[in-house]
Design an enzyme around this catalytic site. Structure first.
Site, short mmCIF file in Angstrom:
data_model
loop_
_atom_site.label_atom_id
_atom_site.label_comp_id
_atom_site.label_asym_id
_atom_site.label_seq_id
_atom_site.Cartn_x
_atom_site.Cartn_y
_atom_site.Cartn_z
NE ARG A 184 13.32 74.11 17.42
CZ ARG A 184 14.58 74.27 17.42
NH1 ARG A 184 14.78 73.73 16.01
NH2 ARG A 184 15.55 73.33 17.86
CG ASP A 226 10.16 70.56 27.46
OD1 ASP A 226 11.60 71.25 27.44
OD2 ASP A 226 10.03 68.98 27.21
CE LYS A 285 13.83 68.74 31.73
NZ LYS A 285 12.39 70.17 30.41
CG PHE A 326 17.78 64.30 26.99
CD1 PHE A 326 18.48 63.62 26.76
CD2 PHE A 326 17.33 65.08 26.16
CE1 PHE A 326 19.00 63.37 25.46
CE2 PHE A 326 17.18 64.41 25.01
CZ PHE A 326 18.10 64.03 24.30
CG ASN A 378 5.92 70.22 26.54
OD1 ASN A 378 6.48 69.50 27.64
ND2 ASN A 378 6.66 70.35 25.39
#
Length: 499
Positions: free
Chosen positions: A138, A157, A45, A27, A144
């Site tokens: 999660r 992230d 980002k 994304f 990450n």
């Protein structure tokens, strides 16, 4: 195989100078920029132009807000700024972590047990801090976890993070590190799901592979899910990993959440127990206003998680004062906003000569007296456990403990450029690239990108590799990093594909 693409055009950001691409995502893309005032390198980002639907925008905004809320923590990547570029794309300006992240390291080198324990305690502190703020990550996994210029792990992230309220549908989780409850038809999860993923990440650092990966076997998504749901956790497979550490991983990755550690803090304390048993310096907990607790004084809700195991000492308390000078040396412990969990400890003078991971942006609150008290309490607990007939001592560690770098950080290692692949008549694909700053001893860490898990990486000496025809069906994509002679490497590997 997931289709790979060229990086999107970097936006024109007033006050920032574009440098290069750091990484591509589903994304968003991440670019290296140089901020003019204050002058520093930052990671930016940027949301992809084709991903500007309401749901993605909301996730992007949530990530910015959550990371900003947690940025005070020394093991969570700092968010400096968030805005919308002139072309309409939202962007985040984040701390730039120049050293190789855990994803680049765990398959390429044998990480020492003391270092993995230190990383584990710090990451557990970061996860516990997020949980106390009502946030589930999660998607904890090596990819990450970046590494700061001062050698600290930095969790990033939070794009699919959620609050710790009623369970919600999980999106985009990474199968190799996901617990069974998040792989079910109707996923549910709480803090113990992050506990599982945290332990799975620690397992990967020790084993050099994902927890249920079969080297040379069938590691498709379907097979991985089946093993995660039904197979026992395989041993790490290293003689220098003590049984006590393997037991911590077994418990944290239990199939049913009720059998796991109840919190990330319980995992941190269990890892501290292993450090104490191995006679290593005990890594402090980085928790907001957490009072120092002597090892062996277990939390009331999970006594077994932090109980010391007996180890053999050469005579009563022999060598305690001089065995390990670092064990009582003050370390900077970062504290943040006050919480209602416990009263703040009395502030001690900050230690000198020990920088925290952000240099000057954070202060230390725990001094040498408190650090020494914790270690002495830990050793006393060990002696008591030994006198009561504790478990057999774990094997002595074979790795040499190396404290994190405290001097000036080396310059960042650039990413290869001009990465391109050409398919031969036999179906194989040969990739070539260029090193923008060749140095003596440079090698290249590369791997084929797959749908699940991290790529299996290998080192080569030349600026070219060939993917055999049986591994190059359809579009084939690889990633490449430069590895210096001093083992520093590219923070964000270059990626390229061939049809």
């Amino acid at each position: 195989m997931t289709a790979r693409r060229e990086a999107s055009a970097p936006p024109d950001l007033p006050g920032y100078e574009y440098v290069r691409v750091l990484g591509l995502g589903g994304f968003a893309d991440v670019f290296l920029y140089r901020q003019h005032l204050p002058r520093r390198d930052v990671a930016v980002k940027v949301l992809l132009a084709g991903s500007l639907d309401d749901d993605v925008r909301e996730r992007f905004q949530t990530e910015a807000n959550l990371m900003a809320q947690l940025s005070h923590h020394p093991s969570i990547v700092t968010i400096h700024h968030a805005a919308i570029a002139a072309d309409g794309r939202p962007f985040l300006v984040m701390e730039y972590c120049s050293r190789a992240g855990l994803a680049e390291r765990y398959r390429a080198e044998r990480m020492p047990v003391p270092e993995v324990l230190r990383i584990g305690v710090r990451l557990a502190s970061a996860v516990e801090t997020a949980h106390r703020a009502g946030i589930l990550h999660r998607d904890i996994k090596p990819a990450n976890v970046l590494t700061t210029d001062f050698g600290w792990p930095a969790l990033t992230d939070f794009g699919i993070a959620a609050t710790t309220g009623p369970p919600a549908q999980t999106m985009g989780m990474s199968i190799p590190w996901s617990p069974p409850e998040l792989l079910a038809e109707h996923p549910t999860g709480d803090e113990r799901s992050d506990v599982y993923a945290l332990a799975a990440t620690i397992y990967s650092l020790l084993a050099g592979r994902t927890p249920f990966e079969l080297p040379g076997g069938n590691n498709s998504a379907q097979q991985l899910v089946a093993r995660i749901e039904r197979s026992p956790l395989p041993p790490v497979g290293r003689e220098d990993v003590p049984p006590q550490l393997q037991a911590v991983l077994d418990r944290a990755m239990a199939k049913h959440p009720s059998r796991r550690f109840a919190s990330a803090m319980a995992v941190a304390r269990a890892l501290q127990e292993v450090e104490a048993a191995l006679r290593l310096p005990v890594t402090p907990l980085d928790l907001p206003d957490e009072p120092p607790t002597a090892l062996g004084a277990a939390p009331s809700d999970d006594e077994d998680a932090t109980r010391l195991r007996g180890i053999a000492l050469p005579g009563p308390l022999q060598g305690l004062a001089g065995h390990d000078e670092d064990a009582t040396r003050a370390r900077a412990v970062v504290v943040g906003r006050p919480t209602l969990v416990a009263p703040a400890p009395v502030q001690q003078p900050a230690p000198t000569g020990v920088p925290d991971r952000a240099g000057t942006r954070r202060g230390a609150r725990v001094g040498a007296v408190i650090a020494g008290a914790v270690v002495l309490a830990a050793v006393a607990g060990v002696v008591v456990a030994s006198l009561r007939g504790g478990d057999a001592p774990p094997p002595a560690p074979t790795d040499t403990f190396a404290p994190p770098q405290t001097g000036p950080a080396a310059g960042p290692v650039p990413a290869p450029h001009s990465l391109a692949g050409t398919r031969a008549g036999d179906g194989s694909v040969t990739f070539t690239w260029q090193n923008p700053d060749p140095q003596d001893g440079d090698r290249y860490l590369w791997g084929v990108l797959a749908v699940t898990g991290e790529p299996t990486l290998a080192l080569v000496d030349e600026e070219r590799v060939t993917v055999p025809a049986d591994q190059a069906t359809g579009e084939v994509c690889i990633q490449v990093s430069i590895v210096r002679a001093d083992r520093s490497s590219t923070a964000r590997p270059a990626q390229g594909c061939a049809p």
